[in-house]
Write a protein that holds these residues in place. Structure first.
Motif, short mmCIF file in Angstrom:
data_model
loop_
_atom_site.label_atom_id
_atom_site.label_comp_id
_atom_site.label_asym_id
_atom_site.label_seq_id
_atom_site.Cartn_x
_atom_site.Cartn_y
_atom_site.Cartn_z
N ARG A 64 48.15 37.84 42.11
CA ARG A 64 47.83 38.29 43.48
C ARG A 64 46.49 37.78 43.95
O ARG A 64 46.32 37.36 45.07
CB ARG A 64 47.85 39.82 43.54
CG ARG A 64 49.19 40.42 43.61
CD ARG A 64 49.11 41.90 43.85
NE ARG A 64 50.37 42.53 43.58
CZ ARG A 64 50.54 43.82 43.42
NH1 ARG A 64 49.50 44.63 43.44
NH2 ARG A 64 51.74 44.31 43.19
N ARG A 65 45.50 37.85 43.06
CA ARG A 65 44.16 37.41 43.42
C ARG A 65 44.14 35.93 43.71
O ARG A 65 43.49 35.44 44.63
CB ARG A 65 43.18 37.74 42.28
CG ARG A 65 41.74 37.47 42.67
CD ARG A 65 40.82 37.82 41.56
NE ARG A 65 41.29 37.14 40.33
CZ ARG A 65 40.73 37.25 39.17
NH1 ARG A 65 39.67 37.99 39.02
NH2 ARG A 65 41.19 36.62 38.11
N ASP A 66 44.89 35.16 42.89
CA ASP A 66 44.92 33.71 43.08
C ASP A 66 45.66 33.32 44.35
O ASP A 66 45.35 32.29 44.97
CB ASP A 66 45.56 33.01 41.87
CG ASP A 66 44.69 33.12 40.63
OD1 ASP A 66 43.48 33.42 40.76
OD2 ASP A 66 45.23 32.91 39.52
N THR A 67 46.64 34.09 44.77
CA THR A 67 47.42 33.76 45.97
C THR A 67 46.71 34.19 47.24
O THR A 67 47.06 33.75 48.32
CB THR A 67 48.81 34.41 45.93
OG1 THR A 67 48.69 35.81 45.80
CG2 THR A 67 49.63 33.80 44.81
N GLU A 68 45.76 35.04 47.14
CA GLU A 68 45.06 35.52 48.35
C GLU A 68 44.01 34.59 48.82
O GLU A 68 43.41 33.75 48.58
CB GLU A 68 44.42 36.89 48.08
CG GLU A 68 45.45 37.96 47.91
CD GLU A 68 44.81 39.30 47.59
OE1 GLU A 68 43.60 39.41 47.39
OE2 GLU A 68 45.56 40.26 47.53
N ASP A 118 51.13 42.43 31.33
CA ASP A 118 51.92 42.13 32.53
C ASP A 118 51.18 42.56 33.79
O ASP A 118 51.16 41.83 34.80
CB ASP A 118 53.29 42.83 32.47
CG ASP A 118 54.20 42.26 31.40
OD1 ASP A 118 53.90 41.16 30.89
OD2 ASP A 118 55.21 42.93 31.07
N VAL A 119 50.58 43.75 33.76
CA VAL A 119 49.83 44.25 34.92
C VAL A 119 48.64 43.33 35.21
O VAL A 119 48.39 42.96 36.36
CB VAL A 119 49.37 45.71 34.69
CG1 VAL A 119 48.38 46.15 35.75
CG2 VAL A 119 50.57 46.64 34.65
N VAL A 120 47.92 42.94 34.18
CA VAL A 120 46.77 42.06 34.36
C VAL A 120 47.23 40.71 34.93
O VAL A 120 46.60 40.16 35.84
CB VAL A 120 46.00 41.88 33.03
CG1 VAL A 120 44.98 40.76 33.12
CG2 VAL A 120 45.36 43.18 32.62
N GLU A 121 48.32 40.20 34.43
CA GLU A 121 48.85 38.92 34.93
C GLU A 121 49.24 39.02 36.39
O GLU A 121 48.96 38.12 37.19
CB GLU A 121 50.05 38.49 34.08
CG GLU A 121 50.59 37.13 34.43
CD GLU A 121 49.57 36.02 34.21
OE1 GLU A 121 49.61 35.06 34.99
OE2 GLU A 121 48.75 36.12 33.28
N LYS A 122 49.89 40.12 36.79
CA LYS A 122 50.25 40.31 38.19
C LYS A 122 49.01 40.39 39.07
O LYS A 122 49.00 39.85 40.19
CB LYS A 122 51.09 41.58 38.35
CG LYS A 122 52.51 41.44 37.87
CD LYS A 122 53.29 42.73 38.06
CE LYS A 122 54.68 42.59 37.48
NZ LYS A 122 55.45 43.84 37.58
N MET A 123 47.99 41.08 38.58
CA MET A 123 46.75 41.19 39.35
C MET A 123 46.11 39.82 39.51
O MET A 123 45.61 39.48 40.61
CB MET A 123 45.78 42.18 38.67
CG MET A 123 46.25 43.62 38.74
SD MET A 123 45.20 44.74 37.81
CE MET A 123 43.71 44.71 38.77
N ARG A 124 46.12 39.00 38.49
CA ARG A 124 45.55 37.64 38.59
C ARG A 124 46.35 36.79 39.57
O ARG A 124 45.80 36.03 40.35
CB ARG A 124 45.56 36.97 37.21
CG ARG A 124 44.47 37.45 36.30
CD ARG A 124 44.50 36.68 35.01
NE ARG A 124 43.52 37.22 34.08
CZ ARG A 124 43.53 37.03 32.80
NH1 ARG A 124 44.48 36.28 32.24
NH2 ARG A 124 42.61 37.56 32.03
#
Length: 102
Positions: free
Chosen positions: A98-102, A90-96
């Motif tokens: 965030r990275r994709d939306t930036e 879940d943490v890795v997915e959230k990080m991805r």
């Protein structure tokens, strides 16, 4: 009474005493072989063994507290590996995300 009669009387008395002892032993064996008695004896043996293991474990933890803590953490991590891996995913997915939306 003749010598043979005395010997015969003594042999009969000894035989009766031996029979009485044997009967007592058989009664005791029958009591011990009842399922309830066998279970109680097995449980008592298990309690004693568990006490010994617990005492040994406590002694080992006192001698090596850091090793014991590391072992406890490893066992807990193994037991709860699915929730831990799920949380990491879940943490890795959230990080991805965030990275994709930036």
């Amino acid at each position: 009474m003749t010598r043979d009669e005395i010997r015969l009387a003594r042999a009969r008395r000894e035989s009766a005493e031996a029979r009485t002892r044997l009967t007592g032993t058989l009664i005791e064996v029958q009591k011990r072989l009842k399922p309830k008695a066998l279970i109680e004896e097995a449980l008592e043996d298990l309690r004693e063994k568990a006490d010994e293991i617990a005492a040994d474990a406590i002694e080992t933890v006192k001698k090596r507290p850091f090793t014991a803590a590391a072992l406890a953490i490893a066992v807990l991590a193994w037991i709860f590996r699915a929730p831990i891996l799920s949380a990491i995913g879940d943490v890795v997915e959230k990080m991805r995300t965030r990275r994709d939306t930036e």
